[in-house]
Every structure is written in C-alpha cells, then in structure tokens.
Design an enzyme around this catalytic site. Structure first.
Site, PDB file in Angstrom:
ATOM      1  N   HIS A 193       0.835  -1.200   0.000  1.00 20.57           N
ATOM      2  CA  HIS A 193       0.000   0.000   0.000  1.00 20.57           C
ATOM      3  C   HIS A 193       0.868   1.247   0.000  1.00 20.57           C
ATOM      4  O   HIS A 193       0.561   2.238  -0.679  1.00 20.57           O
ATOM      5  CB  HIS A 193      -0.929   0.015   1.207  1.00 20.57           C
ATOM      6  CG  HIS A 193      -1.800   1.224   1.243  1.00 20.57           C
ATOM      7  ND1 HIS A 193      -2.984   1.296   0.536  1.00 20.57           N
ATOM      8  CD2 HIS A 193      -1.640   2.434   1.826  1.00 20.57           C
ATOM      9  CE1 HIS A 193      -3.515   2.495   0.712  1.00 20.57           C
ATOM     10  NE2 HIS A 193      -2.727   3.187   1.499  1.00 20.57           N
ATOM     11  N   ARG A 335     -11.925 -10.904 -15.146  1.00 22.23           N
ATOM     12  CA  ARG A 335     -11.336 -12.227 -14.925  1.00 22.23           C
ATOM     13  C   ARG A 335     -12.223 -13.035 -13.983  1.00 22.23           C
ATOM     14  O   ARG A 335     -12.602 -12.555 -12.912  1.00 22.23           O
ATOM     15  CB  ARG A 335      -9.936 -12.081 -14.314  1.00 22.23           C
ATOM     16  CG  ARG A 335      -9.224 -13.406 -14.089  1.00 22.23           C
ATOM     17  CD  ARG A 335      -7.805 -13.210 -13.606  1.00 22.23           C
ATOM     18  NE  ARG A 335      -7.742 -12.652 -12.258  1.00 22.23           N
ATOM     19  CZ  ARG A 335      -6.612 -12.268 -11.656  1.00 22.23           C
ATOM     20  NH1 ARG A 335      -5.466 -12.378 -12.310  1.00 22.23           N
ATOM     21  NH2 ARG A 335      -6.638 -11.771 -10.445  1.00 22.23           N
ATOM     22  N   GLU A 434      -0.462 -17.612 -18.610  1.00 23.04           N
ATOM     23  CA  GLU A 434       0.414 -17.528 -17.445  1.00 23.04           C
ATOM     24  C   GLU A 434       1.087 -18.860 -17.132  1.00 23.04           C
ATOM     25  O   GLU A 434       1.899 -18.948 -16.220  1.00 23.04           O
ATOM     26  CB  GLU A 434      -0.368 -17.025 -16.225  1.00 23.04           C
ATOM     27  CG  GLU A 434      -1.692 -17.708 -15.996  1.00 23.04           C
ATOM     28  CD  GLU A 434      -2.570 -16.984 -14.988  1.00 23.04           C
ATOM     29  OE1 GLU A 434      -2.057 -16.221 -14.152  1.00 23.04           O
ATOM     30  OE2 GLU A 434      -3.794 -17.202 -15.028  1.00 23.04           O
ATOM     31  N   ASP A 458       2.850 -14.587 -13.105  1.00 25.35           N
ATOM     32  CA  ASP A 458       2.912 -16.039 -12.977  1.00 25.35           C
ATOM     33  C   ASP A 458       3.718 -16.674 -14.099  1.00 25.35           C
ATOM     34  O   ASP A 458       4.396 -17.687 -13.880  1.00 25.35           O
ATOM     35  CB  ASP A 458       1.500 -16.635 -12.953  1.00 25.35           C
ATOM     36  CG  ASP A 458       0.923 -16.665 -11.543  1.00 25.35           C
ATOM     37  OD1 ASP A 458       1.709 -16.588 -10.584  1.00 25.35           O
ATOM     38  OD2 ASP A 458      -0.306 -16.748 -11.402  1.00 25.35           O
ATOM     39  N   CYS A 505      -1.371  -8.115 -18.788  1.00 25.34           N
ATOM     40  CA  CYS A 505      -1.892  -7.504 -17.575  1.00 25.34           C
ATOM     41  C   CYS A 505      -0.995  -7.734 -16.368  1.00 25.34           C
ATOM     42  O   CYS A 505      -1.375  -7.454 -15.237  1.00 25.34           O
ATOM     43  CB  CYS A 505      -3.309  -7.996 -17.278  1.00 25.34           C
ATOM     44  SG  CYS A 505      -3.443  -9.784 -17.080  1.00 25.34           S
TER      45      CYS A 505
END
Length: 579
Positions: A193, A335, A434, A458, A505
């Site tokens: 964050h 997704r 991925e 990934d 992405c």
C-alpha cells in the site's frame, strides 16, 4: 552511521532529497488476562464506542484523501469503514468477549489477526497487502479501545525523507507530498500500500531496504526511486545536484499528466491500447482519469474473500455493471474467480495442499464447482448489456479447460435467454497466458479464444521456477529473461496469425524498460496500475514501430536479463526519455 547507501526495491520512480525522519509508533500492548462475568457488558459497550470513534476518524481521513489524492484513494477508507461496521467482525469480537471472558481489546486483537493472517499468508502480493489493510483497521480500533493517540504524519514540516518499517493506509492518507520528498520502508515491495500511495502522490520510494535502526533523524538523504537505492549523508554538492534533479522530475511529471487526453499512438501512427488493472469499481474512474482507455484486468477475488457467504449473482452483477457503466462502452475485461493457491476463502473450504500453486485453484475450482462458476458467468453476462464487458479465464493449461469453461458459459447464456434477460450475444472470451504450456502451444489455443492476455507475474514464476516473493532468490525473478521474451513473442505471433489481439496484464506491462521491446514484439494492449499509464504513454508517443522492432530483435539476440535491461535503458536515455 555505518552505511552510505541502502539498496532495496523500486516502489515509485523519481528522485527526492531531504532530511531523514524515522517514523515510529508507540507499541500496542494488550492485557490478555480474563475478565469477570460482570465486566462483559462494559467491555461490549467499550467496543461499540471504539467502533463509533473509528468510523468518525475514517470518515475524516476519507475526506482528506479525496481532497489530496482523489476518489479512488478515498474509496480505500470507505472500504475500511464498511469493514469496521461489518457484523461478522464486531459479532465475532463480542462472541469472544462473552464466551472466552477476555477484554474487548484482547478479543479485537484475536479477531483482527484471524482476518488479516488469511490474507498475509498469501503469495499474491496484491492480496497479501489487503492483509495490511485489515491490520491497519485493527490498529486504529485497538488504539481507540486503549485510549492511545491515533497514527498519523500530518505534523511533518520542511522537506523530509520519511523512513519507516512500513506504512498503513491511514499513515499515507496524512502525507503531504510537498513535505515528504521521498519514502523508504524496511519491508514491503512495489505492490505494498505504501508503494501504491507513493506512486499516486508522486513521491519517490524505495521499499524493502532491511533494518533501519541505524538511521538518524536530521541526516541528509537522497531517494533514487527508479534505481531502488537511498544515498545517506551525501556531500553538499551532491545533495544540491540531486535536489535540482528532483525539482526537474516533478515538473516533468506535471507535464506528463497533460497526456491523459492525447492519443496513445507511436510517432508513425500505430495505436497502442493502454488499459488499467483494477480490483474495485472505484479504481476504474481513477485509471480513466490518467488516460486508460479500458480495463484490461478486473480482479473479482474480493467479492469472494470479504464475506462468510459466497456472493450472489445479483451482488456480482451490480459491481460488474457499475464498472461497465463507468467505462462508457470501452472494454472491461473481467477475470473469473482466481481463487485457491494463496487465496483462501471463509466462504469455501479449500483443501490444504503440499504445493497449492500447482494444485486446486482458479479455473480448476470453477470447472469442479460449476454451480459457483455459472453464477459468476450469469452475472458477467448480464453486465455485458451495459458496456464493453469481456470474459477472461485464469490459469488455463489445456484446450480441454477452455472448451469445458465455454460449455458452462453456453449453459448460462441459454438460461438467460429462456428468462428473457438481456446480454451481449457476441461477448468476447479470452484466456490468461500464465502457464508455459499455453505460451509454447499458443497456436493451438488461438482458434478457441477471442484474445490472449499475458499474465507475466505467474508466467515468469512458472517459466523460471522462481517464487518472486522469496527474498533469498528474488534476484532470479527476471521478466526480461530471454526465455520469457521468447514465450511472449510466440504468444503474440500465434494470436496475430488468426487476427486476434494479445494484451498483457502483468507488472511487466507497466515497466518502462519493457515498453519498446513489447511494442516491437507486436503487443496490442498494455494493462497496468493507473499511475504507470502516463509514463508508458510518453514512451509510446516518442517512438516508431520500426525503432521498437529493432530494439526487440536486438534484445532477442542477448543471453541475459541484465544485458537486455541495460540495453533497453540506454535506448530510452538516448531518446531523452526520463525514467
């Protein structure tokens, strides 16, 4: 001071110069002794008062965040408010008070830890950082219960380099970017964050530098965010030079913001789609404000992870519809549920596995629990009547999985037709690339889908057998590794052969060092964190396709990721593009 330089991970680009301020908070100490039965009611009342105080504080922080950072960041604290008021949290705390006869503070600490640990144990950095959100909420609630001062940094003045173990959303909401010239944390990474807020506020940041005990308040320091390093006690001449560089960088960022309305196309007229990755409906507006022309990845995991019960079709539909309407017909790629692996659910008992990332997760769960999957597909289809919604399946490894998923999709369509509910009959369906098996055999998959979206996070991990969150081998996680580039190239070529597009992405899409290479390889759509869009657009508008193809071809002849990275950096610097 024994060090002249700290090395960490780039959290936000740019240069900042100032004096060190080490941020430390009074530790929370909770008394674990049991209470008498006669004290239960007073402890429950204390909890209710603390919740009210916490909600009031969060509302004030939300308004400040809206003024300083915008609606998307303010929405974080709206979400925090909802969590504090969530009956599953408060009732769980009250149950512990009444059944275990522990204080409100002890019960709160236990319940918050239970919630947070579920997220913090995950490998996915985006999801793990949501555990930090829960911890932040618990910290504020506990401080109010114990009568302690709340966290905050609004008191800072001058020009400081803020140093901390980590920062919570509440901490960052009180930051003044005119005061904080740079941010340094001992832990965390680019998806923390603190890093996300640093990018939003345009504060150069370096994360994960390790122990900060030796840093002394008032020491001059320079944060080189792009390089991921912190210079300590530079000479006066060096400090002044970096201060001037920092000023020039801030001015450059202001110029970049003006690019939001400019077309994202190369100097020779090739259109390059720049989309945003989002996890909440509110994030979509922020991405569009910074120039996103669509949403390349809408994560749906939170809908499943935040409640004790699975989300209903109507609950999902309302969220998907809201995003679709905010994009005014532009693409919104949703997704389907990417759960399992590191993403545990309160609402669905998943088996404990020896190797969960190679186990029961994502599309594998969907095809096993078609009741859950079809509910989500129905909600997405219904939302497609309100905008440019597309469907994307995660963790695909075989063509059989694509066919099976599409069979469930067809069942959902037939049901909606029979019920007279509108949806886009021509909705596009794609898959995430991925797993190396898909990238290697992309030509076999291309006829069965409408588009590919490469999930480099990934793909890199599976290709290189590297857990990117393992600090011992973090240096081996290399998105610009020659083998990764070859898999990307093969995927793009296979899609183009059947007139489909390929997007990306993963984090690599927002990496300036990769931009020219990816354009040269033919990538059609880049989807990234909103804050990265202006920088990537600047590169797109300064290059030609021919230049990018030359860079990509040269990169493909190189044998190491470092060689490729150094080469890409030198090309951008020669073109006068600041990183």
């Amino acid at each position: 001071m024994t060090q002249e330089k700290l090395v960490g991970i780039s959290g936000a680009r740019g240069v900042g110069a100032g004096t060190v301020y080490v941020y430390k908070q009074e530790a929370i100490v909770v008394n674990k002794t049991t209470i008498e039965a006669s004290e239960v009611d007073s402890e429950v009342a204390a909890l209710e008062r603390a919740v009210e105080t916490t909600v009031t504080q969060l509302q004030a922080i939300k308004e400040r965040a809206r003024e300083t950072m915008g609606d998307a960041e303010a929405a974080i604290f709206e979400a925090h408010t909802l969590i504090v008021q969530d009956p599953s949290l408060s009732e769980g705390i009250k149950t512990l008070i009444t059944s275990a006869h522990v204080s409100a503070a002890a019960a709160t600490e236990q319940q918050i830890n239970t919630f947070a640990d579920m997220f913090l144990a995950m490998d996915d950095p985006y999801m793990r950082e949501r555990g930090a959100d829960i911890k932040d909420i618990g910290d504020r609630l506990l401080r109010n219960l114990l009568g302690m001062s709340p966290r905050g940094l609004a008191h800072l003045t001058g020009e400081v380099i803020l140093v901390a173990d980590d920062l919570t959303p509440s901490d960052t909401a009180s930051l003044d970017k005119n005061v904080v010239q740079g941010l340094v944390t001992s832990s965390g990474g680019p998806t923390s964050h603190a890093a996300i807020m640093a990018r939003t506020l345009e504060i150069p940041a370096v994360m994960g530098v390790g122990p900060i005990d030796g840093l002394v308040n008032g020491t001059k320091a320079v944060v080189r965010g792009t390089e991921g390093e912190v210079l300590l006690a530079p000479s006066e001449a060096e400090f002044e030079a970096y201060a001037a560089e920092a000023k020039a960088y801030r001015e450059h960022l202001q110029e970049l913001k003006q690019s939001a309305e400019l077309p994202s196309e190369t100097k020779d007229g090739k259109k390059v789609l720049l989309f945003g990755n989002v996890g909440k409906a509110q994030d979509a507006s922020h991405a569009c404000h910074l120039g996103a022309e669509g949403i390349g990845l809408f994560r749906t995991e939170f809908l499943y992870m935040k409640n004790d019960a699975l989300p209903t079709e109507d609950e999902q539909f309302e969220v998907y519809k809201k995003v679709a309407e905010r994009l005014h017909g532009n693409p919104v790629i949703i997704r389907t549920m990417d759960i399992g692996g590191d993403k545990e659910l309160k609402c669905l008992q998943l088996p404990k596995e020896l190797n969960p990332f190679l186990g029961y997760r994502a599309i594998r769960i969907s095809l096993d629990r078609t009741d859950i999957f079809k509910t989500q597909l129905r909600a997405i289809l219904r939302a497609s009547a309100f905008g440019g919604v597309q469907i994307m399946y995660p963790m695909i490894a075989s063509i059989e999985e694509v066919k099976a998923a599409n069979a469930v999709l067809e069942q959902a369509k037939e049901e909606l037709r029979a019920e007279g509910i509108a949806f886009n009959e021509d909705i596009e369906v794609g898959i995430m690339v991925e797993i190396p098996s898909v990238a290697v055999s992309a030509d076999l998959f291309a006829p069965h889908v409408d588009f590919f979206s490469i999930g480099t996070n990934d793909l890199c991990q599976y290709t290189l057998a590297v857990d990117r969150m393992n600090e011992k081998i973090g240096n081996l996680y290399q998105p610009l590794h020659p083998s990764v580039l070859r898999l990307i190239k093969n995927t793009i070529e296979a899609s183009h052969n059947v007139k489909h597009i390929t997007g990306m992405c993963g984090e690599m899409a927002g990496d300036p060092l990769a931009t020219m290479i990816l354009i040269g390889l033919g990538l059609d759509e880049f989807s990234m964190s909103a804050s990265s869009i202006p920088v990537i657009k600047e590169i797109v508008r300064h290059v030609t396709v021919a230049e990018c193809e030359e860079v990509a071809n040269n990169a493909l002849t190189m044998s190491t990721a470092k060689e490729i990275s150094d080469y890409a950096r030198s090309v951008l610097e020669a073109k006068g593009i600041n990183l």
